[in-house]
Design a protein around this motif. Structure first.
Motif, PDB file in Angstrom:
ATOM      1  N   VAL A   9      13.011  19.275 -37.935  1.00 58.04           N
ATOM      2  CA  VAL A   9      12.379  18.010 -38.304  1.00 58.04           C
ATOM      3  C   VAL A   9      11.097  17.849 -37.499  1.00 58.04           C
ATOM      4  CG1 VAL A   9      12.546  15.497 -38.216  1.00 58.04           C
ATOM      5  CG2 VAL A   9      14.479  16.839 -39.035  1.00 58.04           C
ATOM      6  N   ILE A  10       9.989  17.695 -38.197  1.00 59.25           N
ATOM      7  CA  ILE A  10       8.699  17.415 -37.576  1.00 59.25           C
ATOM      8  C   ILE A  10       8.390  15.945 -37.826  1.00 59.25           C
ATOM      9  CG2 ILE A  10       6.230  17.968 -37.545  1.00 59.25           C
ATOM     10  CD1 ILE A  10       6.986  20.695 -38.787  1.00 59.25           C
ATOM     11  N   ILE A  11       8.129  15.201 -36.771  1.00 60.00           N
ATOM     12  CA  ILE A  11       7.865  13.768 -36.899  1.00 60.00           C
ATOM     13  C   ILE A  11       6.363  13.542 -36.773  1.00 60.00           C
ATOM     14  CG2 ILE A  11       8.388  11.462 -36.027  1.00 60.00           C
ATOM     15  CD1 ILE A  11      10.945  12.631 -34.820  1.00 60.00           C
ATOM     16  N   LYS A  36       5.544   8.069 -41.160  1.00 59.37           N
ATOM     17  CA  LYS A  36       5.758   6.635 -41.395  1.00 59.37           C
ATOM     18  C   LYS A  36       4.698   6.020 -42.304  1.00 59.37           C
ATOM     19  CE  LYS A  36       3.460   5.264 -37.050  1.00 59.37           C
ATOM     20  NZ  LYS A  36       2.220   4.774 -37.658  1.00 59.37           N
ATOM     21  N   SER A  37       3.499   6.579 -42.324  1.00 64.46           N
ATOM     22  CA  SER A  37       2.436   6.045 -43.166  1.00 64.46           C
ATOM     23  C   SER A  37       2.576   6.548 -44.601  1.00 64.46           C
ATOM     24  CB  SER A  37       1.063   6.441 -42.606  1.00 64.46           C
ATOM     25  OG  SER A  37       0.871   5.911 -41.306  1.00 64.46           O
ATOM     26  N   GLU A  38       1.739   6.006 -45.470  1.00 67.27           N
ATOM     27  CA  GLU A  38       1.789   6.375 -46.878  1.00 67.27           C
ATOM     28  C   GLU A  38       0.876   7.552 -47.207  1.00 67.27           C
ATOM     29  OE1 GLU A  38       3.884   5.266 -49.009  1.00 67.27           O
ATOM     30  OE2 GLU A  38       4.740   3.686 -47.733  1.00 67.27           O
ATOM     31  N   ILE A  98       6.740  17.062 -47.032  1.00 65.24           N
ATOM     32  CA  ILE A  98       6.430  15.828 -46.293  1.00 65.24           C
ATOM     33  C   ILE A  98       7.039  14.621 -46.993  1.00 65.24           C
ATOM     34  CG2 ILE A  98       4.596  14.348 -45.412  1.00 65.24           C
ATOM     35  CD1 ILE A  98       2.757  16.771 -45.373  1.00 65.24           C
ATOM     36  N   ARG A  99       7.743  13.797 -46.225  1.00 67.92           N
ATOM     37  CA  ARG A  99       8.289  12.539 -46.735  1.00 67.92           C
ATOM     38  C   ARG A  99       7.432  11.401 -46.179  1.00 67.92           C
ATOM     39  NH1 ARG A  99      14.866  13.030 -45.919  1.00 67.92           N
ATOM     40  NH2 ARG A  99      15.097  15.210 -46.642  1.00 67.92           N
ATOM     41  N   LEU A 100       6.600  10.830 -47.037  1.00 63.73           N
ATOM     42  CA  LEU A 100       5.707   9.758 -46.630  1.00 63.73           C
ATOM     43  C   LEU A 100       6.427   8.417 -46.679  1.00 63.73           C
ATOM     44  CD1 LEU A 100       2.497  10.859 -48.575  1.00 63.73           C
ATOM     45  CD2 LEU A 100       2.973  11.197 -46.134  1.00 63.73           C
TER      46      LEU A 100
END
Length: 484
Positions: A9-11, A36-38, A98-100
């Motif tokens: 997991v890359i944050i 965390k951003s869009e 990537i999960r935005l």
């Protein structure tokens, strides 16, 4: 899925996160990026204020493996940097991982399973083989607690949360702070606003940026003769690396910076009182040395006022300073920087033996090579404690870290060694050496800066040259680590 094949997991999906993803993809190691951003870009996605740009040369503020021959300027604007990161995510097939719009709200190490449980804002959880914190240091705006601020009836916002929906034309604008973001946006605001009042706590050493547009001929040459681009990058790297001695105490180079700044002040500002107000009384480099071609001419404008008295309180229609003067304004813009001393906050992180990172980092953040922390197996940090630079490109440092972390993660892919954390005595020795070297630099002089913690310990900056950092991280040394 077996524990051996859990993803990394890359944050964060800024410069660090995209780079780490490229490194893992090159090694065929599964991963997911949580942002965390869009959008992709990190600080370059969030900071959209007028004039936002980089103070590192474009050729160096980019990945060594993804050079861009057609930068528009010597120092790229934020929109171009963000577009570059988007392009890299596409080129290296990172975007689909990537999960935005998803925030990490906690991370806990499960020792018996040798894994991390990463909790997300959507109330789901990812089980991970390792976690890479790539959240940066400049992402949580800091606004001082001014008395009476809630009474102010006008508009207020931080530079990192710019209100593009609010027209500043004809407005009376207060700018609180005179740091790196203020010197970029205030010249633009001064051309629109009726009046700008700069509330300056302390002035900065600011030297000419010498920015300019690149000619089309230069872009074509770099595109068709890649060797020229590599030579330009190498030359500019060398120039920055040779400037490191300027940050040692009583350096001649530091005094030359001071002379350059004073010359720029004298050229742009004729009022001796204002000249004195914007001239620092501490050695150059103690705080971040800033670059600008239009800061001092802007301060000399008729509609710009510099106030050096402290803000005592807010009122419904303006600010009152401690000298008793009232300053009516319509808008307050905070250029007060970011929360940088509590690295990785506010994510609750729990390592082995239920140890929280907040407790492990008392009295101040520290990490082996700025990357790993004892008792936090398979947890890695990019742009961690003592890896910021005063003289070079942070992207170079990030590439050193990504390769090092990639080597470490490849090591733990071996079932015989599933988790690693740095040995405590190795970490202590590294940090003692780092602080000893930092004690010889100007960063420890008598000035307040985001480089230092409340106790005066320098928690952000690297203590030497970029080359020395590369040498230390050139290969992962298993002997420096405990096997979990």
């Amino acid at each position: 899925m077996s524990e051996q094949f859990l993803p990394i997991v890359i944050i964060g999906a800024g410069f660090s996160g995209v780079l780490m993803a490229v490194e893992l993809r090159k090694r065929n190691i599964p991963f997911v990026v949580i942002e965390k951003s869009e959008g992709i870009g990190g600080t370059w996605f969030e900071n959209t204020y007028p004039g936002a740009g980089c103070d590192v040369l474009s050729t160096l503020y980019s990945y060594s493996f993804a050079q861009k021959p057609d930068w528009s300027r010597r120092f790229a604007p934020h929109s171009e940097i963000r577009a570059y990161l988007e392009e890299c995510a596409e080129r290296y097939d990172i975007r689909r991982h990537i999960r935005l719009g998803t925030e990490v709200v906690g991370a806990r190490y499960v020792a018996e399973a040798r894994r991390w449980d990463v909790a997300l804002s959507n109330e789901t959880e990812i089980k991970a083989r390792a976690v890479v914190f790539a959240v940066g240091q400049l992402n949580r705006p800091s606004i001082p607690s001014f008395r009476g601020r809630e009474r102010f009836s006008g508009v207020e916002f931080h530079s990192a949360r710019w209100r593009h929906d609010h027209d500043l034309t004809g407005k009376r604008v207060a700018v609180v702070g005179s740091g790196a973001s203020a010197i970029q946006f205030l010249p633009h605001v001064a051309r629109e606003a009726k009046q700008v009042i700069l509330f300056q706590r302390s002035p900065n050493w600011i030297i000419p940026k010498n920015d300019r547009l690149y000619h089309e001929r230069e872009k074509r040459l770099r595109k068709h003769v890649p060797l020229l681009m590599r030579l330009q990058r190498a030359w500019e790297y060398l120039q920055l690396e040779l400037s490191f001695p300027a940050f040692l105490k009583d350096s001649k180079k530091g005094r030359k910076w001071e002379e350059a700044c004073k010359a720029a002040i004298a050229s742009a500002i004729k009022d001796p009182v204002l000249q004195d107000a914007v001239t620092p009384d501490y050695p150059a480099g103690c705080k971040r040395v800033l670059l600008s071609d239009d800061w001092f001419p802007t301060l000399a404008r008729d509609n710009v006022q510099v106030v050096t008295s402290s803000i005592a309180e807010f009122g419904p229609s303006g600010l009152l300073t401690d000298d008793g003067v009232s300053h009516p304004v319509d808008v307050v813009i905070y250029a007060t920087g970011f929360e940088t001393r509590q690295v990785l906050a506010p994510i609750p992180i729990e390592g082995a033996r239920s140890l929280s990172l907040q407790d492990a980092w008392q009295p101040h953040p520290h990490a082996y090579l700025g990357v790993t922390v004892p008792d936090f197996p398979n947890a890695f940090i990019m742009y961690g404690p003592n890896t910021n630079l005063g003289h070079g490109s942070i992207v170079f440092m990030l590439e050193c870290q990504a390769r090092y972390i990639g080597q470490a993660i490849a090591k733990v892919q071996d079932a015989a060694s599933r988790a690693v954390a740095p040995k405590r005595h190795v970490t202590q020795r590294f940090n003692a050496d780092t602080q000893a070297r930092l004690s010889r630099t100007v960063w420890g002089a008598n000035c307040s800066s985001w480089y230092k913690g409340a106790d005066g310990v320098i928690v952000n900056n690297w203590s030497s040259t970029m080359l020395r950092y590369w040498w230390k991280l050139r290969r992962f040394k298993a002997r420096d680590y405990d096997q979990w």
